[in-house]
Scaffold this active site. Sequence first.
Site, short mmCIF file in Angstrom:
data_model
loop_
_atom_site.label_atom_id
_atom_site.label_comp_id
_atom_site.label_asym_id
_atom_site.label_seq_id
_atom_site.Cartn_x
_atom_site.Cartn_y
_atom_site.Cartn_z
N ARG A 1 28.25 34.67 37.99
CA ARG A 1 28.63 35.07 39.36
C ARG A 1 29.74 34.18 39.88
NH1 ARG A 1 23.83 37.07 43.13
NH2 ARG A 1 25.60 38.07 44.05
N CYS B 1 43.73 38.59 35.25
CA CYS B 1 42.40 38.74 35.84
C CYS B 1 41.92 40.19 35.80
CB CYS B 1 42.38 38.20 37.26
SG CYS B 1 43.73 38.77 38.26
N SER C 1 29.62 43.08 31.93
CA SER C 1 29.00 43.04 30.60
C SER C 1 28.52 44.41 30.14
CB SER C 1 27.81 42.09 30.59
OG SER C 1 28.26 40.78 30.77
#
Length: 122
Positions: free
Chosen positions: A39, A76, A82
């Site tokens: 996170r 970025c 995931s």
Amino acid sequence: MVNKKSFNERCYEVLAKVPRGKVTTYKEIAKKLNSKAYRAVGNAMNKNPYCSRPRTADDRTNYCLPRNRSAPIVPCHRVVKSNGEVGGFASGTKKKIEMLKKEGIEINKNNKIDLKKYLYKF
DNA sequence: TATTTGACCAAGA
DNA sequence: ATCTTGGCCAAAT
């Protein structure tokens, strides 16, 4: 002091290695840093000063950016979730998807990326 | 010092 | 395939 760099800065260094046409995930970056702070990786991306050109003079001073740089320094937009979903982006997920497509990364019908195919292995 | 905030994750229903 | 829940952790407040 062995490790002067902040967690955020280390995130940027790792991400800088991901090439065009590949992606990584928030979790993979955390793993690379021997951490479970996925996170926190997202938070780092949200703020990152390397994304396009430096925003302020301080950015140059603090991070030693080259002067006439217009291309992204840290990609970025290549950081996804995931589970293969694209994930967030400071200037809009839509923008992120466009950038990824431009690099040849396909997004399937469920708005997901095939990580088997596109995930960059560190 | 303590609490809140996320561009997240994984398992379960 | 969707949604919820509890967990995670550095930074900002």
